[in-house]
Write a protein that holds these residues in place. Structure first.
Motif, PDB file in Angstrom:
ATOM      1  N   ILE A  38     -17.951 -33.881  -6.907  1.00  0.00           N
ATOM      2  CA  ILE A  38     -16.458 -33.683  -8.397  1.00  0.00           C
ATOM      3  C   ILE A  38     -16.879 -32.855  -9.046  1.00  0.00           C
ATOM      4  O   ILE A  38     -16.046 -31.772  -9.299  1.00  0.00           O
ATOM      5  CB  ILE A  38     -16.089 -34.930  -8.742  1.00  0.00           C
ATOM      6  N   SER A  39     -18.280 -32.549  -9.521  1.00  0.00           N
ATOM      7  CA  SER A  39     -18.286 -31.681 -10.436  1.00  0.00           C
ATOM      8  C   SER A  39     -18.500 -30.154  -9.674  1.00  0.00           C
ATOM      9  O   SER A  39     -17.937 -29.054 -10.250  1.00  0.00           O
ATOM     10  CB  SER A  39     -19.533 -31.520 -10.732  1.00  0.00           C
ATOM     11  N   ARG A  40     -18.840 -30.267  -9.369  1.00  0.00           N
ATOM     12  CA  ARG A  40     -18.182 -28.492  -8.077  1.00  0.00           C
ATOM     13  C   ARG A  40     -16.931 -28.141  -7.652  1.00  0.00           C
ATOM     14  O   ARG A  40     -16.470 -26.964  -8.161  1.00  0.00           O
ATOM     15  CB  ARG A  40     -19.521 -28.951  -6.591  1.00  0.00           C
ATOM     16  N   VAL A  41     -16.437 -29.191  -7.864  1.00  0.00           N
ATOM     17  CA  VAL A  41     -14.942 -29.003  -6.966  1.00  0.00           C
ATOM     18  C   VAL A  41     -14.269 -29.316  -8.399  1.00  0.00           C
ATOM     19  O   VAL A  41     -13.253 -27.917  -8.613  1.00  0.00           O
ATOM     20  CB  VAL A  41     -13.634 -30.396  -6.229  1.00  0.00           C
ATOM     21  N   GLN A  42     -14.421 -29.851  -9.670  1.00  0.00           N
ATOM     22  CA  GLN A  42     -13.707 -29.274 -10.441  1.00  0.00           C
ATOM     23  C   GLN A  42     -14.189 -27.775 -11.136  1.00  0.00           C
ATOM     24  O   GLN A  42     -13.435 -27.169 -11.586  1.00  0.00           O
ATOM     25  CB  GLN A  42     -14.374 -30.253 -11.805  1.00  0.00           C
ATOM     26  N   THR A  43     -15.344 -27.412 -11.042  1.00  0.00           N
ATOM     27  CA  THR A  43     -15.586 -26.063 -11.478  1.00  0.00           C
ATOM     28  C   THR A  43     -14.802 -25.347 -11.172  1.00  0.00           C
ATOM     29  O   THR A  43     -14.974 -24.083 -11.571  1.00  0.00           O
ATOM     30  CB  THR A  43     -17.114 -25.973 -11.535  1.00  0.00           C
ATOM     31  N   GLN A  44     -14.902 -25.659  -9.349  1.00  0.00           N
ATOM     32  CA  GLN A  44     -14.528 -24.102  -8.714  1.00  0.00           C
ATOM     33  C   GLN A  44     -12.869 -24.124  -9.116  1.00  0.00           C
ATOM     34  O   GLN A  44     -12.133 -23.455  -8.858  1.00  0.00           O
ATOM     35  CB  GLN A  44     -13.842 -24.584  -7.716  1.00  0.00           C
ATOM     36  N   ALA A  45     -12.025 -25.572  -9.294  1.00  0.00           N
ATOM     37  CA  ALA A  45     -11.040 -25.246 -10.275  1.00  0.00           C
ATOM     38  C   ALA A  45     -10.206 -24.932 -10.516  1.00  0.00           C
ATOM     39  O   ALA A  45      -9.756 -24.638 -11.398  1.00  0.00           O
ATOM     40  CB  ALA A  45     -10.415 -26.991  -9.891  1.00  0.00           C
ATOM     41  N   LEU A  46     -12.076 -25.091 -11.832  1.00  0.00           N
ATOM     42  CA  LEU A  46     -11.078 -24.701 -13.138  1.00  0.00           C
ATOM     43  C   LEU A  46     -11.554 -23.254 -12.913  1.00  0.00           C
ATOM     44  O   LEU A  46     -10.715 -22.055 -14.246  1.00  0.00           O
ATOM     45  CB  LEU A  46     -11.912 -24.612 -14.650  1.00  0.00           C
ATOM     46  N   ARG A  47     -11.996 -22.421 -12.773  1.00  0.00           N
ATOM     47  CA  ARG A  47     -12.233 -20.683 -11.985  1.00  0.00           C
ATOM     48  C   ARG A  47     -10.536 -20.028 -11.588  1.00  0.00           C
ATOM     49  O   ARG A  47     -10.567 -18.565 -11.939  1.00  0.00           O
ATOM     50  CB  ARG A  47     -13.605 -20.618 -11.083  1.00  0.00           C
ATOM     51  N   ALA A  48     -10.029 -21.278 -10.733  1.00  0.00           N
ATOM     52  CA  ALA A  48      -9.554 -20.951  -9.985  1.00  0.00           C
ATOM     53  C   ALA A  48      -8.141 -20.686 -10.720  1.00  0.00           C
ATOM     54  O   ALA A  48      -7.181 -19.615 -10.944  1.00  0.00           O
ATOM     55  CB  ALA A  48      -8.627 -21.761  -8.868  1.00  0.00           C
ATOM     56  N   GLN A  49      -8.404 -21.684 -12.148  1.00  0.00           N
ATOM     57  CA  GLN A  49      -7.033 -21.790 -13.146  1.00  0.00           C
ATOM     58  C   GLN A  49      -7.734 -20.346 -13.917  1.00  0.00           C
ATOM     59  O   GLN A  49      -6.232 -20.304 -14.261  1.00  0.00           O
ATOM     60  CB  GLN A  49      -7.330 -23.162 -13.507  1.00  0.00           C
ATOM     61  N   ASP A  50      -8.577 -20.235 -14.286  1.00  0.00           N
ATOM     62  CA  ASP A  50      -9.288 -18.754 -15.102  1.00  0.00           C
ATOM     63  C   ASP A  50      -8.287 -17.737 -14.523  1.00  0.00           C
ATOM     64  O   ASP A  50      -7.625 -16.562 -14.930  1.00  0.00           O
ATOM     65  CB  ASP A  50      -9.895 -18.593 -15.243  1.00  0.00           C
ATOM     66  N   LEU A  51      -8.206 -17.710 -12.725  1.00  0.00           N
ATOM     67  CA  LEU A  51      -7.950 -16.016 -12.498  1.00  0.00           C
ATOM     68  C   LEU A  51      -6.279 -16.707 -11.526  1.00  0.00           C
ATOM     69  O   LEU A  51      -5.543 -15.453 -12.419  1.00  0.00           O
ATOM     70  CB  LEU A  51      -8.448 -16.812 -10.704  1.00  0.00           C
ATOM     71  N   LEU A  52      -5.873 -17.921 -12.326  1.00  0.00           N
ATOM     72  CA  LEU A  52      -3.969 -17.906 -11.809  1.00  0.00           C
ATOM     73  C   LEU A  52      -3.266 -17.322 -13.502  1.00  0.00           C
ATOM     74  O   LEU A  52      -2.818 -17.059 -13.561  1.00  0.00           O
ATOM     75  CB  LEU A  52      -4.097 -19.289 -11.213  1.00  0.00           C
ATOM     76  N   ALA A  53      -3.869 -17.964 -14.997  1.00  0.00           N
ATOM     77  CA  ALA A  53      -4.046 -17.298 -15.657  1.00  0.00           C
ATOM     78  C   ALA A  53      -4.168 -16.088 -15.879  1.00  0.00           C
ATOM     79  O   ALA A  53      -2.721 -15.543 -17.006  1.00  0.00           O
ATOM     80  CB  ALA A  53      -4.723 -17.736 -16.987  1.00  0.00           C
ATOM     81  N   ASP A  54      -4.950 -14.920 -15.001  1.00  0.00           N
ATOM     82  CA  ASP A  54      -4.945 -14.010 -15.271  1.00  0.00           C
ATOM     83  C   ASP A  54      -3.949 -12.875 -14.662  1.00  0.00           C
ATOM     84  O   ASP A  54      -3.473 -12.073 -15.026  1.00  0.00           O
ATOM     85  CB  ASP A  54      -6.444 -13.441 -15.284  1.00  0.00           C
ATOM     86  N   LEU A  55      -3.847 -13.654 -13.199  1.00  0.00           N
ATOM     87  CA  LEU A  55      -2.604 -12.790 -12.531  1.00  0.00           C
ATOM     88  C   LEU A  55      -1.205 -13.615 -13.159  1.00  0.00           C
ATOM     89  O   LEU A  55      -0.469 -12.322 -13.740  1.00  0.00           O
ATOM     90  CB  LEU A  55      -2.364 -13.410 -11.146  1.00  0.00           C
ATOM     91  N   GLN A  56      -1.068 -14.389 -13.684  1.00  0.00           N
ATOM     92  CA  GLN A  56       0.507 -14.774 -14.951  1.00  0.00           C
ATOM     93  C   GLN A  56       0.068 -13.913 -16.148  1.00  0.00           C
ATOM     94  O   GLN A  56       1.308 -13.556 -16.523  1.00  0.00           O
ATOM     95  CB  GLN A  56       0.736 -15.866 -15.456  1.00  0.00           C
ATOM     96  N   GLN A  57      -0.373 -13.355 -17.084  1.00  0.00           N
ATOM     97  CA  GLN A  57      -0.425 -12.475 -18.017  1.00  0.00           C
ATOM     98  C   GLN A  57      -0.222 -10.928 -17.099  1.00  0.00           C
ATOM     99  O   GLN A  57       0.594  -9.785 -17.829  1.00  0.00           O
ATOM    100  CB  GLN A  57      -2.270 -12.412 -18.772  1.00  0.00           C
ATOM    101  N   ARG A  58      -0.908 -10.724 -15.914  1.00  0.00           N
ATOM    102  CA  ARG A  58      -1.514  -9.366 -15.285  1.00  0.00           C
ATOM    103  C   ARG A  58       0.744  -9.156 -14.915  1.00  0.00           C
ATOM    104  O   ARG A  58       0.968  -7.663 -15.185  1.00  0.00           O
ATOM    105  CB  ARG A  58      -2.187  -8.788 -14.311  1.00  0.00           C
ATOM    106  N   TYR A  59       1.260 -10.033 -14.347  1.00  0.00           N
ATOM    107  CA  TYR A  59       1.854 -10.249 -13.503  1.00  0.00           C
ATOM    108  C   TYR A  59       3.670 -10.481 -14.418  1.00  0.00           C
ATOM    109  O   TYR A  59       3.986 -11.608 -13.238  1.00  0.00           O
ATOM    110  CB  TYR A  59       2.149 -10.131 -11.863  1.00  0.00           C
ATOM    111  N   SER A  60       2.993 -10.563 -15.488  1.00  0.00           N
ATOM    112  CA  SER A  60       4.672 -11.537 -16.402  1.00  0.00           C
ATOM    113  C   SER A  60       6.331 -10.809 -16.798  1.00  0.00           C
ATOM    114  O   SER A  60       6.586 -10.708 -17.230  1.00  0.00           O
ATOM    115  CB  SER A  60       3.548 -11.996 -17.725  1.00  0.00           C
ATOM    116  N   GLY A  61       5.644  -9.204 -15.788  1.00  0.00           N
ATOM    117  CA  GLY A  61       6.768  -8.581 -16.407  1.00  0.00           C
ATOM    118  C   GLY A  61       8.590  -8.841 -15.673  1.00  0.00           C
ATOM    119  O   GLY A  61       8.366  -9.685 -15.013  1.00  0.00           O
TER     120      GLY A  61
END
Length: 511
Positions: free
Chosen positions: A160-183
């Motif tokens: 679970i710790s490995r899966v959670q780490t990867q999911a949190l990294r994916a969350q950061d990437l998705l948050a970055d995409l939301q900010q970059r393509y918010s227009g």
């Protein structure tokens, strides 16, 4: 006739008479001797007869005793054989019935382990020995089960710790995409990204609850956070929250926050209770959530109008939510329902309490009681997020304040000013100010930020000086930054609502 002629016959007669007398005496003596011998032999014969009679009587007695002993031995042998058959039958009953029932009882406590088959053996050595066998088997099975369960939980924690780490990294990437393509030109892409972000958030929550149920930590850390912000965050972790959850209603009168060490845990507990309430409620029924301040801290109240629980389910839920009883993975069902077990671990760790009872709508009411030790009074220069509901004021209807989808300005709450207890007006409904009895919260002051090495930039392109007389580009004011971030959050919530149509919960949801 002469006298001599008479004397001879007399002498002869006398002699004959004497001889006869002597013969008679001799014969008498012999007869007496023979008689004495005969008497002696008769006495010996009688003695021998008496002896033989005694021996015969003793022999008869020995024969009688031997026969009696033989009868007793035969009786004992029959009793021993009967006892052996009884013990054999009881041992077969132990192996075929009692031990399997014990193994079933260890898996399902409602299964009853039978006693001895023959009541005559109750309390005997056989009964005690069989009980000792069952006790030893119980200890062995439980110790082995605990060892296997601990190993399984360790494996789950590692995975679970490995899966959670990867999911949190994916969350950061998705948050970055939301900010970059918010227009506005990326509306379609942003809608897809927000949908992925919501699905990823659900994955993180389910991974988190599984890890916590197996002894892991929440895996996230926060600063001191407003309690109302934690409620808003918990609501956003529930699928279809905009259609299913009504609230939150903010009944706090002070700037109450949660200490950093427990902020993520309270958010997690609230999200799991909400998810469980939504899962067990009909699709058209709302789940309400409200937060109150109490004399001993704060309380989050969640009500649903779902199917409710029976007595056995209430007892199981109370046991799991207390966190005082060890829980194994095999006790959580198939598929495992880890929500209550994970909540119990966090509740026991931080000294909180979760109580459940029948709600006024026929469903379940869950109350999370947060002790004062976990509360802090937030600094005056901070404020909750733009999505946090405003406090329910005195004289205002106490209906739950929903998360609105209007402009960002509509979401900007006014900070709750801390006023002295003496200056607060009493509630019109009761005429009594309960806030005067509340204990003061621990206060944490935000450290003053260090001054920048340079002066503040100027605000005009022509180099006109700003308020501090320095040159450079203008800085965004806190109000402008709050408005922009509020607009972004509102758009994000609208995108999630459009990207995630209502769906049925899967069987892993619920506790």
């Amino acid at each position: 006739m002469p006298s001599d002629s008479f004397s001879v016959p007399i002498v002869i007669g006398a002699a004959v008479l004497a001889l006869a007398l002597v013969g008679v005496l001799i014969l008498h003596t012999r007869v007496r001797r023979d008689l004495a011998q005969a008497r002696g032999q008769l006495v010996q014969a009688r003695q021998a007869q008496v002896h033989l009679t005694g021996e015969s009587s003793a022999r008869d007695q020995r024969l009688v005793r031997a026969e009696h002993q033989a009868k007793e031995s035969a009786e004992l042998l029959r009793e021993a054989r009967a006892q052996q058959d009884l013990v054999h039958a009881e041992t077969e009953y132990l192996v075929s019935k009692r031990i399997p029932a014990l193994l079933s009882h260890l898996r399902a406590p409602h299964v009853i382990v039978p006693g001895v088959q023959n009541p005559a053996l109750a309390g005997t050595n056989v009964d005690r020995l069989h009980r000792a066998i069952l006790d030893t088997l119980t200890r062995g099975v439980r110790e082995e089960g605990e060892r296997i369960d601990e190993a399984a939980q360790a494996v789950v924690r590692g995975a679970i710790s490995r899966v959670q780490t990867q999911a949190l990294r994916a969350q950061d990437l998705l948050a970055d995409l939301q900010q970059r393509y918010s227009g506005d030109e990326h509306t379609t892409l942003l809608r897809e990204v927000l949908g992925l972000d919501m699905f990823n958030e659900l994955i993180i929550r389910r991974v988190q609850v599984t890890g916590i149920a197996c002894g892991a930590t929440p895996g996230l850390s926060r600063d001191d956070t407003y309690l109302v912000d934690l409620m808003v965050g918990a609501i956003s972790r529930v699928e279809n929250f905009e259609q299913r959850i009504e609230g939150p209603a903010n009944h706090l009168r002070r700037r109450i926050g949660i200490a950093a060490r427990a902020a993520e845990s309270i958010l997690f507990i609230t999200a799991e209770l909400l998810a469980n309430a939504v899962h067990h409620s009909h699709g058209t029924l709302k789940v309400t959530i409200a937060v109150h301040e109490t004399n001993n801290g704060a309380a989050i109240v969640i009500d649903d109008a779902g199917v409710g629980l029976n007595e056995e389910q209430y007892a199981r839920a109370t046991r799991l939510l207390s966190g005082t009883h060890p829980v194994r993975l095999v006790d959580l069902g198939n598929p495992p329902r880890t929500g209550w077990a994970a909540i119990g671990r966090q509740v026991a760790h931080y000294g909180m309490q979760v109580t459940i009872k029948k709600s006024a709508f026929g469903g379940v009411q869950a109350v999370l009681s947060i002790p004062t030790a976990l509360l802090v009074e937030m600094p005056e220069d901070s404020r909750p997020s733009v999505l946090a509901p405003e406090p329910v004021r005195a004289g205002v209807p106490t209906a739950a304040t929903v998360i609105r989808s209007g402009p960002a300005a509509a979401f900007r709450p006014e900070p709750v000013r801390s006023e002295p207890a003496q200056a607060r007006r009493p509630e019109p409904a009761t005429g009594r100010d309960h806030t005067e009895e509340l204990a003061p919260l621990p206060q944490r002051r935000r450290q003053t930020t260090r001054a920048a090495s340079g002066s503040r930039p100027t605000g005009g392109p022509g180099g006109s000086s700003g308020a501090d007389g320095s040159g450079g580009e203008p800085l965004t004011t806190p109000e402008e930054a709050q408005k922009r971030w509020g607009d972004f959050q509102v758009g994000a919530e609208a995108g999630r609502r459009e990207a995630l149509p209502p769906q049925q919960h899967d069987i892993t949801e619920g506790n």
